[in-house]
Design an enzyme around this catalytic site. Structure first.
Site, PDB file in Angstrom:
ATOM      1  N   ASP A 202       0.827  -1.202   0.000  1.00 51.18           N
ATOM      2  CA  ASP A 202       0.000   0.000   0.000  1.00 51.18           C
ATOM      3  C   ASP A 202       0.869   1.263   0.000  1.00 51.18           C
ATOM      4  OD1 ASP A 202      -2.895   0.768   0.430  1.00 51.18           O
ATOM      5  OD2 ASP A 202      -2.019   1.835   2.128  1.00 51.18           O
ATOM      6  N   GLU A 264       1.983   0.028  -4.856  1.00 53.92           N
ATOM      7  CA  GLU A 264       0.886   0.915  -5.262  1.00 53.92           C
ATOM      8  C   GLU A 264       1.441   2.323  -5.447  1.00 53.92           C
ATOM      9  OE1 GLU A 264      -3.380   2.805  -3.918  1.00 53.92           O
ATOM     10  OE2 GLU A 264      -1.798   2.493  -2.455  1.00 53.92           O
TER      11      GLU A 264
END
Ligand code: NOJ
Length: 542
Positions: A202, A264
């Site tokens: 993330d 990401e």
């Protein structure tokens, strides 16, 4: 890297949003047993790699992206035994499993943060980012949260602010503290030892922030809508020194055989490709490439962005493409249901690893919700732009069949988000029975990708199609070349191709018309039609 040899290069990634995939225990929230029950379906899609959004214990302020324990399973999703079974069942089908790793921030209920906020002299204090108020009072600087409001929350008890680029319930870990990365690596070790095939990391580019805590400059082209976009995030994202940190994560991961790290990152090519790493060391195998999600749906624009990305890739880098995820408007809502097939043909015929989002294979649409039913924090914190920033519409339950709750949950259960109003007609079961459905097309397309080395690993070259609205490209080499023609228009188009052969074999059309030999000079692409064709072995491609 020119030839695709690894599972993560040839395989198709499919993102499961666990809350919304399949409820097995009647609480209205999807769970691990539900995913296990649907593995044969996933296998039938010819997808190879499952990525699960977070399944860890969490107070769910950001639906799992606020992790309270990195090495356990949230009881809402099941038990560790359920997880072990899921992993074994995925592997038994020759598939792989990726977890979501959230190292930038934890939950405010993580024991690390509870200790950190307990006292200024707690050993964990500096594991998070604490600052005194600005000299005149108020937050230490002008940094903003993605979800609206300042990136700082005042802690009355200790008289300091802590930093969070998302919710106050998601305090940011201080990755400049020497103990923090090792603590995260320990969590990775836990899952890698179990046999998890890798991680989607993330907001990997945000792990480090400016050590001087300087204000961020105003964005001169801000349109006045999303507060977060008022500033240019030069001090909170994409700092040069983050690469050394990512190299350490990757080197650690490489201590296990054959695992994958995805990052990401929403960045332009020049910045994005740096996250593959360089001579100083490898970083992400796949820095997610979100350009197909963000670009206007126009053949010339898409051709240009594919060519520019291919040109920007370093020699060792393997490309990847993403069509949807839990943060973005759904594919069929962005481009329309007919163009969604064209988009899937594009995704599954481009060079590089494709990533799809659950439900897009049946053309699921965003489900608009009134504010009263919204749950997503950026929407609730910014009600005036809730319809712009809310992500609930793309997270609604999977539409399996025409039974109660569309097969997502038992009759009488209230799903955590409402089902699409048309789920009785728009579902997997209905499409399985229809050989011309979006699902039938997806399965045929993914099977073709698997069967054709030219698609899995061949070279890519775009062609001038002689007509606007048509994106044409070749995959493979002259000895085995496939031609892809995509009509982005809602009207027929007759491409004029720079190819010397007269005919080619149509392998697959988005319309699901049967394979046949076609004349290239008289070829008509129907409205919204895409085609994959095999060119004759000799004399076609210069
Ligand atoms: C990116 C995730 O995809 C998103 O869903 C989440 O809200 C933020 N990171 C914060 O973790």
């Amino acid at each position: 890297m020119s030839a695709a040899a690894n599972w993560w290069q040839t395989g198709i990634i499919y993102q499961v949003y666990p809350r919304s995939f399949q409820d097995s225990n009647g609480d209205g929230v999807g769970d691990l047993a539900g995913i296990i029950a649907r593995l044969n379906y996933l296998h039938s899609l010819n997808v190879d790699i499952l990525w699960l959004s977070p399944i860890y214990p969490s107070p769910m302020h950001d639906f799992g992206y606020d992790v309270a324990d990195y090495c356990a399973i949230h009881p809402l999703f099941g038990t560790m035994a359920d997880f072990d079974r899921l992993l074994a069942e995925v592997h038994a089908r020759g598939m792989r499993l990726l977890l979501d790793l959230v190292p930038n921030h934890s939950s405010h209920l993580h024991p690390w943060f509870i200790a950190s906020r307990s006292a200024r002299d707690d050993p964990r204090r500096a594991w998070y980012i604490w600052r005194d108020p600005a000299p005149g009072g108020g937050p230490p600087n002008n940094w903003l949260s993605h979800f609206g409001g300042p990136a700082w929350t005042f802690d009355e008890a200790s008289g300091q602010y802590y930093m969070h680029q998302f919710l106050p319930q998601q305090p940011e870990l201080n990755h400049r503290h020497p103990e923090v990365l090792p603590a995260i690596l320990d969590c990775m070790r836990f899952w890698l030892d179990k046999g998890v095939d890798g991680f989607r990391v993330d907001v990997i580019g945000m792990l480090l922030k400016d050590p001087l805590f300087r204000d961020e400059p105003e964005n001169p082209s801000w349109n006045g809508v999303r507060e977060y976009q008022r500033l240019l995030h030069v001090h909170t994202a994409n700092l040069p020194e983050v690469h050394a940190l990512i190299r350490r994560m990757r080197a650690f991961l490489d201590g296990w055989d054959d695992r994958l790290m995805i990052g990401e990152l929403y960045l332009p090519n020049a910045d994005l490709v740096r996250y593959y790493g360089d001579e100083q060391g490898a970083e992400c195998h796949l820095p997610f490439n979100f350009q197909l999600i963000r670009a206007p749906w126009d053949a010339a624009v898409v051709r240009h962005l594919v060519d520019a990305y291919e040109a920007a890739l370093p020699r060792h880098a393997w490309p990847n493409w993403v069509l949807g995820n839990h943060d973005q408007k759904r594919l069929a809502s962005r481009v329309g249901s007919r163009q969604a097939r064209v988009a899937h043909m594009l995704l599954l015929t481009l060079r590089g690893t494709p990533t799809c989002y659950y439900g897009d294979e049946i053309g699921m649409l965003d489900v608009p919700l009134p504010l009263a039913l919204m749950q997503d924090p950026p929407a609730l914190r910014q009600p005036e732009i809730a319809h712009l920033v809310g992500r609930d519409p793309q997270r609604t339950p999977m539409q399996w069949d025409a039974s109660a709750n569309a097969g997502f949950a038992a009759a009488g259960v209230r799903p955590w988000l409402p089902l699409a109003p048309d789920c009785g007609a728009h579902n997997v079961a209905r499409q399985l029975a229809d050989p011309s459905s979006a699902l039938a097309f997806f399965r045929a397309m993914s099977a073709l990708r698997r069967a054709e080395p030219a698609l899995a690993s061949g070279s890519y070259r775009s062609l001038d199609a002689g007509k606007p609205d048509v994106f044409a490209y070749l995959r493979g080499d002259p000895g085995n070349a496939l031609l892809v023609l995509l009509n982005f228009a809602a009207e027929p188009r007759c491409p004029v191709l720079p190819l010397s052969c007269a005919a080619a074999d149509l392998l697959l059309s988005t319309t699901m018309t049967p394979p046949r030999r076609v004349s290239l000079s008289q070829l008509v692409l129907a409205a919204d039609e895409g085609m994959v064709l095999r060119l004759p072995v000799a004399g076609c491609v210069a």
